[in-house]
Design a protein around this motif. Structure first.
Motif, PDB file in Angstrom:
ATOM      1  N   UNK A  95       0.832  -1.212   0.000  1.00 54.25           N
ATOM      2  CA  UNK A  95       0.000   0.000   0.000  1.00 54.25           C
ATOM      3  C   UNK A  95       0.867   1.263   0.000  1.00 54.25           C
ATOM      4  N   UNK A  96       1.949   1.238   0.760  1.00 52.66           N
ATOM      5  CA  UNK A  96       2.777   2.438   0.894  1.00 52.66           C
ATOM      6  C   UNK A  96       3.793   2.625  -0.228  1.00 52.66           C
ATOM      7  N   UNK A  97       4.089   1.539  -0.929  1.00 55.74           N
ATOM      8  CA  UNK A  97       5.050   1.630  -2.036  1.00 55.74           C
ATOM      9  C   UNK A  97       4.446   0.969  -3.283  1.00 55.74           C
ATOM     10  N   UNK A 115      14.437   0.691  -3.633  1.00 56.21           N
ATOM     11  CA  UNK A 115      13.912   1.890  -2.972  1.00 56.21           C
ATOM     12  C   UNK A 115      14.848   3.082  -3.145  1.00 56.21           C
ATOM     13  N   UNK A 116      14.252   4.236  -3.398  1.00 51.31           N
ATOM     14  CA  UNK A 116      15.008   5.494  -3.427  1.00 51.31           C
ATOM     15  C   UNK A 116      15.381   5.853  -1.985  1.00 51.31           C
ATOM     16  N   UNK A 117      16.384   6.721  -1.794  1.00 51.77           N
ATOM     17  CA  UNK A 117      16.791   7.077  -0.423  1.00 51.77           C
ATOM     18  C   UNK A 117      15.639   7.547   0.472  1.00 51.77           C
ATOM     19  N   UNK A 122      11.599   6.062   4.779  1.00 55.21           N
ATOM     20  CA  UNK A 122      10.214   5.808   5.205  1.00 55.21           C
ATOM     21  C   UNK A 122      10.041   4.332   5.563  1.00 55.21           C
ATOM     22  N   UNK A 123      10.614   3.454   4.744  1.00 57.24           N
ATOM     23  CA  UNK A 123      10.532   2.013   5.024  1.00 57.24           C
ATOM     24  C   UNK A 123      11.152   1.696   6.388  1.00 57.24           C
ATOM     25  N   UNK A 124      12.344   2.229   6.626  1.00 56.65           N
ATOM     26  CA  UNK A 124      13.041   1.930   7.887  1.00 56.65           C
ATOM     27  C   UNK A 124      12.250   2.434   9.096  1.00 56.65           C
ATOM     28  N   UNK A 125      11.630   3.599   8.937  1.00 55.14           N
ATOM     29  CA  UNK A 125      10.835   4.138  10.038  1.00 55.14           C
ATOM     30  C   UNK A 125       9.536   3.354  10.234  1.00 55.14           C
ATOM     31  N   UNK A 126       8.928   2.952   9.126  1.00 49.22           N
ATOM     32  CA  UNK A 126       7.734   2.096   9.235  1.00 49.22           C
ATOM     33  C   UNK A 126       8.084   0.780   9.923  1.00 49.22           C
ATOM     34  N   UNK A 127       9.225   0.230   9.536  1.00 48.89           N
ATOM     35  CA  UNK A 127       9.678  -1.024  10.145  1.00 48.89           C
ATOM     36  C   UNK A 127       9.916  -0.837  11.644  1.00 48.89           C
ATOM     37  N   UNK A 128      10.537   0.281  12.008  1.00 53.23           N
ATOM     38  CA  UNK A 128      10.797   0.561  13.431  1.00 53.23           C
ATOM     39  C   UNK A 128       9.479   0.694  14.196  1.00 53.23           C
TER      40      UNK A 128
END
Length: 201
Positions: A95-97, A115-117, A122-128
């Protein structure tokens, strides 16, 4: 298992690194706020010694402690809940990507490599966020299985709501919060329903 999980949680909350321990401190504080847990006065070294004496594998470092906690929490969760969590996370990524979902259908590694930087951040923060939320709700699940009269559905929701607010502050910057706040709130609701379904059946 419950005792080991609590020891590991406190061990991580008492890490020397402010950044590393931030989430676990927040988790313990939230449990205390809702009168769901009273932490010990032990230092991290004392917790390690206690774990070793009681036959638990005392973690040798923060990273080892995180892995041990995750493994212990996973063992306590029903398999359908574990599978539902994984499925939900993959849906979240799709949904987010949306432009990268074709890569996701091949493998997570390929998806990440595309993934772009900004997307990666955003991915890393969503994962966290998702990892933190899952650890917290899994801990609530473990404690709630033994003390259902205290760990009520109402407390699950209140605990999740309070933790969500703190977790969003901890993980996301202002721009990301503005972009993701509504979606994260909805995501929280899905996770609460998921854990509640298996905790209170």
């Amino acid at each position: 298992m419950k005792k080991e999980i609590l020891y590991l949680t406190e061990y991580l909350a008492k890490s020397d690194s402010e950044q590393a321990k931030a989430f676990y401190e927040l988790l313990v504080q939230t449990l205390v706020t809702f009168e769901l847990y009273t932490p010990t006065k032990f230092t991290q070294a004392q917790i390690s010694a206690l774990m070793a004496r009681q036959g638990f594998g005392a973690p040798s470092s923060y990273d080892v402690g995180v892995k041990a906690l995750d493994a212990a929490l996973e063992q306590t969760l029903p398999i359908p809940l574990q599978e539902a969590k994984k499925s939900l996370f993959m849906t979240l990524l799709t949904v987010n990507f949306p432009k990268k979902k074709s890569f996701l259908s091949v493998s997570l590694e390929l998806f990440l490599s595309q993934l772009e930087p900004v997307e990666k951040s955003i991915y890393e923060n969503l994962l966290a966020y998702v990892s933190g939320l899952n650890r917290a709700l899994a801990l609530f699940f473990v404690l709630g299985k033994e003390e259902a009269s205290i760990f009520t559905p109402e407390r699950l929701v209140a605990f999740g709501d309070a933790l969500h607010v703190k977790l969003v502050e901890l993980v996301f910057n202002e721009e990301e919060k503005a972009l993701l706040s509504q979606g994260l709130k909805e995501l929280l609701g899905v996770y609460l329903s998921l854990y509640g379904k298996y905790l209170y059946i």
